[in-house]
Design a protein around this motif. Structure first.
Motif, PDB file in Angstrom:
ATOM      1  N   VAL A 154      13.783   3.816  -3.067  1.00  0.00           N
ATOM      2  CA  VAL A 154      13.646   3.687  -4.690  1.00  0.00           C
ATOM      3  C   VAL A 154      13.010   4.599  -5.659  1.00  0.00           C
ATOM      4  O   VAL A 154      12.983   5.331  -6.573  1.00  0.00           O
ATOM      5  CB  VAL A 154      12.204   3.267  -4.480  1.00  0.00           C
ATOM      6  CG1 VAL A 154      12.690   1.536  -4.330  1.00  0.00           C
ATOM      7  CG2 VAL A 154      10.906   3.147  -3.683  1.00  0.00           C
ATOM      8  N   ASP A 155      13.592   6.055  -4.400  1.00  0.00           N
ATOM      9  CA  ASP A 155      12.974   7.436  -5.300  1.00  0.00           C
ATOM     10  C   ASP A 155      12.225   7.577  -5.924  1.00  0.00           C
ATOM     11  O   ASP A 155      11.562   7.965  -6.723  1.00  0.00           O
ATOM     12  CB  ASP A 155      14.119   7.326  -6.602  1.00  0.00           C
ATOM     13  CG  ASP A 155      14.088   8.491  -7.779  1.00  0.00           C
ATOM     14  OD1 ASP A 155      14.212   9.476  -7.048  1.00  0.00           O
ATOM     15  OD2 ASP A 155      14.374   8.771  -8.514  1.00  0.00           O
ATOM     16  N   ALA A 156      10.914   7.418  -5.019  1.00  0.00           N
ATOM     17  CA  ALA A 156       9.587   7.351  -5.164  1.00  0.00           C
ATOM     18  C   ALA A 156       8.926   8.719  -4.713  1.00  0.00           C
ATOM     19  O   ALA A 156       7.452   9.096  -4.746  1.00  0.00           O
ATOM     20  CB  ALA A 156       8.774   6.564  -4.792  1.00  0.00           C
ATOM     21  N   ILE A 157       9.654   9.557  -4.643  1.00  0.00           N
ATOM     22  CA  ILE A 157       9.402  10.687  -3.693  1.00  0.00           C
ATOM     23  C   ILE A 157       9.809  12.025  -4.503  1.00  0.00           C
ATOM     24  O   ILE A 157      11.245  12.496  -5.088  1.00  0.00           O
ATOM     25  CB  ILE A 157      10.018  11.088  -2.314  1.00  0.00           C
ATOM     26  CG1 ILE A 157       8.881  10.184  -1.385  1.00  0.00           C
ATOM     27  CG2 ILE A 157       9.019  12.438  -1.750  1.00  0.00           C
ATOM     28  CD1 ILE A 157       9.600   9.810   0.104  1.00  0.00           C
TER      29      ILE A 157
ATOM     30  N   TYR B 151       2.235  13.192 -10.567  1.00  0.00           N
ATOM     31  CA  TYR B 151       2.860  12.659 -11.982  1.00  0.00           C
ATOM     32  C   TYR B 151       2.365  12.757 -12.499  1.00  0.00           C
ATOM     33  O   TYR B 151       2.634  12.027 -13.675  1.00  0.00           O
ATOM     34  CB  TYR B 151       2.911  11.390 -11.334  1.00  0.00           C
ATOM     35  CG  TYR B 151       3.674  11.405  -9.990  1.00  0.00           C
ATOM     36  CD1 TYR B 151       5.939  11.285  -9.865  1.00  0.00           C
ATOM     37  CD2 TYR B 151       3.309  11.448  -8.791  1.00  0.00           C
ATOM     38  CE1 TYR B 151       6.347  11.454  -9.035  1.00  0.00           C
ATOM     39  CE2 TYR B 151       4.599  11.448  -7.195  1.00  0.00           C
ATOM     40  CZ  TYR B 151       5.941  11.902  -7.845  1.00  0.00           C
ATOM     41  OH  TYR B 151       6.653  11.525  -6.553  1.00  0.00           O
TER      42      TYR B 151
ATOM     43  N   ASP C 209       4.786   9.540  -5.533  1.00  0.00           N
ATOM     44  CA  ASP C 209       4.488   8.371  -6.690  1.00  0.00           C
ATOM     45  C   ASP C 209       3.948   7.570  -6.445  1.00  0.00           C
ATOM     46  O   ASP C 209       4.571   6.748  -5.706  1.00  0.00           O
ATOM     47  CB  ASP C 209       5.661   8.516  -7.665  1.00  0.00           C
ATOM     48  CG  ASP C 209       5.855   7.277  -8.701  1.00  0.00           C
ATOM     49  OD1 ASP C 209       3.760   7.744  -9.181  1.00  0.00           O
ATOM     50  OD2 ASP C 209       5.862   6.903  -9.746  1.00  0.00           O
ATOM     51  N   PRO C 210       2.218   6.679  -5.901  1.00  0.00           N
ATOM     52  CA  PRO C 210       1.611   5.643  -5.716  1.00  0.00           C
ATOM     53  C   PRO C 210       2.029   4.628  -6.486  1.00  0.00           C
ATOM     54  O   PRO C 210       2.509   3.318  -6.514  1.00  0.00           O
ATOM     55  CB  PRO C 210       0.673   6.029  -5.843  1.00  0.00           C
ATOM     56  CG  PRO C 210       0.780   7.429  -6.983  1.00  0.00           C
ATOM     57  CD  PRO C 210       1.927   8.336  -6.452  1.00  0.00           C
ATOM     58  N   ASP C 211       3.135   4.787  -8.075  1.00  0.00           N
ATOM     59  CA  ASP C 211       3.428   3.856  -8.903  1.00  0.00           C
ATOM     60  C   ASP C 211       4.774   3.119  -7.975  1.00  0.00           C
ATOM     61  O   ASP C 211       4.847   2.563  -8.807  1.00  0.00           O
ATOM     62  CB  ASP C 211       2.703   4.594 -10.350  1.00  0.00           C
ATOM     63  CG  ASP C 211       1.503   4.391 -10.771  1.00  0.00           C
ATOM     64  OD1 ASP C 211       0.344   3.344 -10.388  1.00  0.00           O
ATOM     65  OD2 ASP C 211       1.235   5.057 -11.800  1.00  0.00           O
ATOM     66  N   GLY C 212       5.012   4.094  -7.461  1.00  0.00           N
ATOM     67  CA  GLY C 212       6.520   3.625  -7.385  1.00  0.00           C
ATOM     68  C   GLY C 212       6.756   3.564  -5.985  1.00  0.00           C
ATOM     69  O   GLY C 212       8.199   2.518  -5.751  1.00  0.00           O
ATOM     70  N   CYS C 213       5.955   3.898  -5.224  1.00  0.00           N
ATOM     71  CA  CYS C 213       6.068   3.659  -3.841  1.00  0.00           C
ATOM     72  C   CYS C 213       6.172   1.850  -3.443  1.00  0.00           C
ATOM     73  O   CYS C 213       5.276   1.434  -4.035  1.00  0.00           O
ATOM     74  CB  CYS C 213       5.045   3.873  -3.013  1.00  0.00           C
ATOM     75  SG  CYS C 213       5.341   3.745  -0.945  1.00  0.00           S
ATOM     76  N   ILE C 214       6.875   1.614  -2.649  1.00  0.00           N
ATOM     77  CA  ILE C 214       7.077   0.223  -2.214  1.00  0.00           C
ATOM     78  C   ILE C 214       6.254  -0.201  -0.794  1.00  0.00           C
ATOM     79  O   ILE C 214       5.868  -1.922  -0.382  1.00  0.00           O
ATOM     80  CB  ILE C 214       8.723  -0.770  -2.467  1.00  0.00           C
ATOM     81  CG1 ILE C 214       9.392   0.455  -1.671  1.00  0.00           C
ATOM     82  CG2 ILE C 214       8.343  -0.601  -4.058  1.00  0.00           C
ATOM     83  CD1 ILE C 214      10.414  -0.356  -1.685  1.00  0.00           C
ATOM     84  N   GLY C 215       6.032   0.489  -0.167  1.00  0.00           N
ATOM     85  CA  GLY C 215       5.255   0.739   0.997  1.00  0.00           C
ATOM     86  C   GLY C 215       6.437  -0.198   2.231  1.00  0.00           C
ATOM     87  O   GLY C 215       5.686  -0.158   3.333  1.00  0.00           O
TER      88      GLY C 215
ATOM     89  N   MET D  29       1.045  -1.199  -0.274  1.00  0.00           N
ATOM     90  CA  MET D  29       0.021  -0.325   0.323  1.00  0.00           C
ATOM     91  C   MET D  29       0.801   1.532   0.281  1.00  0.00           C
ATOM     92  O   MET D  29       1.479   1.818   0.801  1.00  0.00           O
ATOM     93  CB  MET D  29      -0.850   0.129   1.027  1.00  0.00           C
ATOM     94  CG  MET D  29      -1.777   0.445   0.954  1.00  0.00           C
ATOM     95  SD  MET D  29      -3.606   1.286   2.447  1.00  0.00           S
ATOM     96  CE  MET D  29      -3.909  -0.823   1.698  1.00  0.00           C
ATOM     97  N   ALA D  30       0.962   2.066  -1.041  1.00  0.00           N
ATOM     98  CA  ALA D  30       1.461   3.342  -0.806  1.00  0.00           C
ATOM     99  C   ALA D  30       1.267   4.641  -0.127  1.00  0.00           C
ATOM    100  O   ALA D  30      -0.051   4.320   0.816  1.00  0.00           O
ATOM    101  CB  ALA D  30       0.917   4.293  -2.420  1.00  0.00           C
ATOM    102  N   TYR D  31       2.345   5.315   0.115  1.00  0.00           N
ATOM    103  CA  TYR D  31       2.652   6.168   1.319  1.00  0.00           C
ATOM    104  C   TYR D  31       1.546   7.258   0.914  1.00  0.00           C
ATOM    105  O   TYR D  31       2.052   7.998  -0.448  1.00  0.00           O
ATOM    106  CB  TYR D  31       3.234   6.202   2.410  1.00  0.00           C
ATOM    107  CG  TYR D  31       3.591   5.167   3.211  1.00  0.00           C
ATOM    108  CD1 TYR D  31       3.215   5.110   5.169  1.00  0.00           C
ATOM    109  CD2 TYR D  31       3.919   3.679   2.928  1.00  0.00           C
ATOM    110  CE1 TYR D  31       3.644   4.231   5.876  1.00  0.00           C
ATOM    111  CE2 TYR D  31       4.314   2.897   3.517  1.00  0.00           C
ATOM    112  CZ  TYR D  31       4.193   3.134   4.740  1.00  0.00           C
ATOM    113  OH  TYR D  31       3.721   2.065   6.321  1.00  0.00           O
TER     114      TYR D  31
END
Lengths: 259, 99
Positions: free
Chosen positions: B23-26, B79, B39-45, B1-3
């Protein structure tokens, strides 16, 4: 923030644009290898169709098979960024999934879900690392060891792995090779016969942990512990570490039941 | 679940989350945006950002306080349509005029 009585914020529709990268949503994968660890445990290696999955050492993902659908979560045992995903899996008699996993042949396919879980290795943490796992609970710790070993200067790390018999010491080749220097590998067996020429520890990992604490090799304010395995082991080690003086935030755990 | 990054980040961007995300999701655009966006597509929770945030602004999307529910939309929207995301942030947390 929406004030009481204020009109709701109207959010416009969004364009259907391609995501800036491949979404983390799991992947179909093929079995590429399996290493048996005794009769009822094995390391399964799957290769995702779309390349390496992004995850942090310590996380887990659901492995799913179809017809009929069955899904269970397992921790990744491989290094983040590696092309394949390794899982340490115990066969559960009468289980909905594991007997089918053990019947897979190379090339057979499963779905591996997106990574999950907050049991994770913190990047850059240079405190001494204490990794304690029992049975297949060593899986996320193997991933952590691989990640720590890839750092330019790995922190001092102790790995305790409790298993019933030596065949079930998943990852022992890799851990034995890494033993010495930054890593100290201390396997212990609970059911090996006295006649076995085993030179490692015997009994339970809690006693091994107690011996390490008593040795004075650790400092409570410079240690972080990761525990994974049966809930009794996790509770026991957590109590010992708390009594030693580790603050709650320095004791991270993931427990599971095998029933 | 994404943050999701919610209201306490707005105008207080600490950027600790940016440093710890594995994972560089922010992301954010310095000097333009008023908050960070996950990025909810990149977040690994993994929750590393939540633990690092000194403003307690980050929540699992399922745990997001109801009054900040719209921030799940703004993080996702940034995004895809950055202007729309900024506009909604401004309406959720109006800017205070500085004299």
């Amino acid at each position: 923030m929406t004030l009481v009585g204020s009109p709701p914020i109207v959010k416009p529709g969004l364009p259907a644009v391609a995501p800036r990268r491949r979404p983390v949503q799991g992947a179909n994968a093929a079995l590429v290898a399996r290493e048996r660890l005794g009769a009822d445990m094995a390391i399964f290696r799957f290769r995702p169709d779309d390349g390496p999955e992004r995850f942090v050492a310590g996380q887990y993902a659901a492995i799913t098979m179809v017809d009929p659908s069955a899904s269970r979560p397992y921790s990744m045992a491989s290094r983040p960024g590696a092309p394949d995903l390794d899982f340490v899996i115990s066969r559960i008699g009468g289980g909905a999934l594991t007997p089918r996993l053990f019947a897979l042949r190379d090339g057979d396919r499963v779905h591996i879900g997106r990574p999950r879980g907050r049991f994770r290795l913190d990047d850059g943490d240079q405190r001494d690392h204490l990794l304690i796992g029992t049975g297949s609970g060593i899986a996320p710790l193997l991933s952590m060891v691989a990640a720590l070993g890839s750092r330019p200067a790995p922190p001092r790390t102790f790995v305790f792995h409790g298993a019933r018999v030596r065949e079930e010491l998943a990852g022992q080749d890799m851990l034995t090779l890494a033993d010495g220097g930054w890593l100290s590998y201390r396997p212990t067996l609970s059911r090996t016969p006295a006649s076995d020429a085993w030179v490692g520890g015997r009994g339970h990992v809690g006693a091994q942990l107690a011996a390490l604490i008593a040795s004075g090799e650790l400092a409570a304010n410079r240690t972080v512990a990761y525990l994974c395995g049966g809930s009794a082991m996790v509770d026991d080690c957590r109590r010992r570490l708390a009594a030693f003086g580790l603050p709650p935030g320095a004791i991270r755990s993931e427990g599971f039941s095998t029933t | 679940m994404a943050y999701v990054i919610a209201a306490p980040c707005v105008d207080h961007m600490d950027r600790a989350c940016l440093e710890v995300c594995p994972v560089d999701a922010i992301a954010t655009e310095g000097g333009v945006d008023r908050k960070m966006f996950i990025d909810p597509d990149g977040c690994i929770g993994c929750g590393a950002c939540e633990a690092a945030c000194p403003n307690q602004a980050i929540f699992e999307s399922g745990q997001l306080p109801a009054q900040w529910a719209d921030f799940a939309w703004t993080d996702m929207a940034w995004y895809r349509d950055v202007a729309a995301a900024r506009s909604v942030v401004d309406r959720l947390v109006p800017q205070v005029a500085v004299r």
